[in-house]
Design a protein around this motif. Structure first.
Motif, short mmCIF file in Angstrom:
data_model
loop_
_atom_site.label_atom_id
_atom_site.label_comp_id
_atom_site.label_asym_id
_atom_site.label_seq_id
_atom_site.Cartn_x
_atom_site.Cartn_y
_atom_site.Cartn_z
N ILE A 100 18.96 74.86 5.39
CA ILE A 100 19.68 75.63 6.41
C ILE A 100 18.63 76.20 7.36
O ILE A 100 17.57 76.65 6.93
CB ILE A 100 20.49 76.78 5.78
N ILE A 101 18.94 76.17 8.65
CA ILE A 101 18.10 76.85 9.63
C ILE A 101 18.97 77.94 10.25
O ILE A 101 20.00 77.65 10.85
CB ILE A 101 17.55 75.90 10.70
N GLU A 102 18.53 79.18 10.07
CA GLU A 102 19.27 80.32 10.63
C GLU A 102 18.75 80.57 12.04
O GLU A 102 17.55 80.75 12.26
CB GLU A 102 19.06 81.57 9.78
N ALA A 103 19.67 80.58 12.98
CA ALA A 103 19.32 80.86 14.37
C ALA A 103 20.37 81.81 14.93
O ALA A 103 21.55 81.50 14.93
CB ALA A 103 19.29 79.56 15.19
N MET A 104 19.93 82.98 15.36
CA MET A 104 20.82 83.99 15.95
C MET A 104 21.98 84.32 14.99
O MET A 104 23.13 84.36 15.39
CB MET A 104 21.33 83.52 17.31
N LYS A 105 21.66 84.52 13.73
CA LYS A 105 22.62 84.89 12.69
C LYS A 105 23.63 83.79 12.37
O LYS A 105 24.60 84.03 11.68
CB LYS A 105 23.36 86.20 13.03
N LEU A 106 23.40 82.58 12.89
CA LEU A 106 24.25 81.43 12.55
C LEU A 106 23.49 80.54 11.58
O LEU A 106 22.32 80.24 11.79
CB LEU A 106 24.61 80.62 13.80
N MET A 107 24.17 80.12 10.51
CA MET A 107 23.56 79.25 9.52
C MET A 107 23.88 77.80 9.87
O MET A 107 25.03 77.39 9.85
CB MET A 107 24.09 79.58 8.12
N ASN A 108 22.85 77.04 10.23
CA ASN A 108 23.01 75.65 10.65
C ASN A 108 22.48 74.72 9.57
O ASN A 108 21.29 74.77 9.24
CB ASN A 108 22.23 75.40 11.95
N GLU A 109 23.36 73.89 9.00
CA GLU A 109 22.94 72.96 7.97
C GLU A 109 22.22 71.77 8.60
O GLU A 109 22.66 71.23 9.61
CB GLU A 109 24.15 72.45 7.19
N VAL A 110 21.11 71.38 8.00
CA VAL A 110 20.41 70.16 8.39
C VAL A 110 20.78 69.12 7.34
O VAL A 110 20.57 69.34 6.15
CB VAL A 110 18.88 70.37 8.45
N LYS A 111 21.36 68.02 7.79
CA LYS A 111 21.87 67.00 6.88
C LYS A 111 21.06 65.71 7.00
O LYS A 111 20.48 65.43 8.05
CB LYS A 111 23.34 66.72 7.18
N ALA A 112 21.05 64.94 5.93
CA ALA A 112 20.37 63.64 5.92
C ALA A 112 21.12 62.67 6.82
O ALA A 112 22.34 62.59 6.76
CB ALA A 112 20.29 63.09 4.50
N THR A 113 20.38 61.95 7.65
CA THR A 113 20.99 60.97 8.54
C THR A 113 20.86 59.56 8.00
O THR A 113 21.32 58.60 8.62
CB THR A 113 20.37 61.03 9.94
N LYS A 114 20.20 59.43 6.84
CA LYS A 114 20.09 58.13 6.18
C LYS A 114 19.80 58.35 4.70
O LYS A 114 19.39 59.44 4.30
CB LYS A 114 19.03 57.26 6.83
N ASN A 115 20.01 57.32 3.90
CA ASN A 115 19.66 57.38 2.49
C ASN A 115 18.14 57.32 2.39
O ASN A 115 17.52 56.44 2.99
CB ASN A 115 20.28 56.22 1.72
N CYS A 116 17.55 58.25 1.66
CA CYS A 116 16.09 58.29 1.57
C CYS A 116 15.66 59.10 0.35
O CYS A 116 16.49 59.70 -0.34
CB CYS A 116 15.48 58.87 2.84
N LYS A 117 14.35 59.15 0.14
CA LYS A 117 13.76 59.95 -0.93
C LYS A 117 12.94 61.06 -0.28
O LYS A 117 12.16 60.81 0.64
CB LYS A 117 12.87 59.08 -1.81
N ILE A 118 13.10 62.30 -0.76
CA ILE A 118 12.31 63.42 -0.26
C ILE A 118 10.95 63.35 -0.97
O ILE A 118 10.86 63.54 -2.18
CB ILE A 118 12.99 64.78 -0.56
N VAL A 119 9.90 63.03 -0.22
CA VAL A 119 8.56 62.93 -0.80
C VAL A 119 7.94 64.32 -0.92
O VAL A 119 7.38 64.66 -1.95
CB VAL A 119 7.65 62.02 0.07
N LYS A 120 8.11 65.12 0.14
CA LYS A 120 7.46 66.43 0.15
C LYS A 120 8.22 67.36 1.09
O LYS A 120 8.66 66.95 2.15
CB LYS A 120 6.02 66.29 0.63
#
Length: 148
Positions: free
Chosen positions: A109-129
């Motif tokens: 989540i990225i909070e901007a101006m008291k709004l919680m904005n979800e960042v979602k995956a745009t493709k199938n992938c593996k989180i390396v780091k």
């Protein structure tokens, strides 16, 4: 209010201008929703140092591809705000290093101006780091996750 191309263009410009994720407009029984998508950016590492070494010390050995030279992909911040790994303090993180994610999975989540904005995956992938710390302020374009 009539929804026409000019109105749609103005809404799209306001999404960028005010750093919004989505805008919904209803008029005369017509509902229009515009959403900004999160994009994955590929970044190729700079190989200047390796090129200088090769120029100074010629060799007949084949070039070895090291971990630093492989192509990397990143999920970048779509806006300025505060990065959060979970939905609330004490809750488990949305993702951890080594996890496989699918399109549409919430990554942070990225909070901007008291709004919680979800960042979602745009493709199938593996989180390396995970490249940022919980509670860290990020700006648009910052690398959040290294993926493969």
């Amino acid at each position: 209010m009539k929804i026409d191309v000019k109105t749609i263009r103005e809404l799209a410009e306001n999404i960028e201008k005010y750093n919004l994720n989505e805008v919904t407009l209803e008029s005369e029984g017509i509902k229009l929703m515009l959403k900004k998508e999160t994009f994955v950016t590929k970044v190729e590492p700079v190989q200047v140092q390796q090129q200088l070494v090769q120029q100074c010390m010629p060799t007949n050995e084949p070039e070895k591809i090291s971990e630093e030279n492989r192509e990397r992909e990143y999920i970048i911040a779509p806006m300025v705000g505060t990065f959060y790994k979970s939905s609330a303090p004490g809750n488990p993180a949305f993702v951890d290093s080594g996890m496989n994610v699918s399109i549409g999975d919430t990554l942070c989540i990225i909070e901007a101006m008291k709004l919680m904005n979800e960042v979602k995956a745009t493709k199938n992938c593996k989180i390396v780091k995970i490249l940022v710390e919980d509670g860290q302020v990020v700006k648009k374009g910052d690398k959040l996750f290294e993926i493969e």
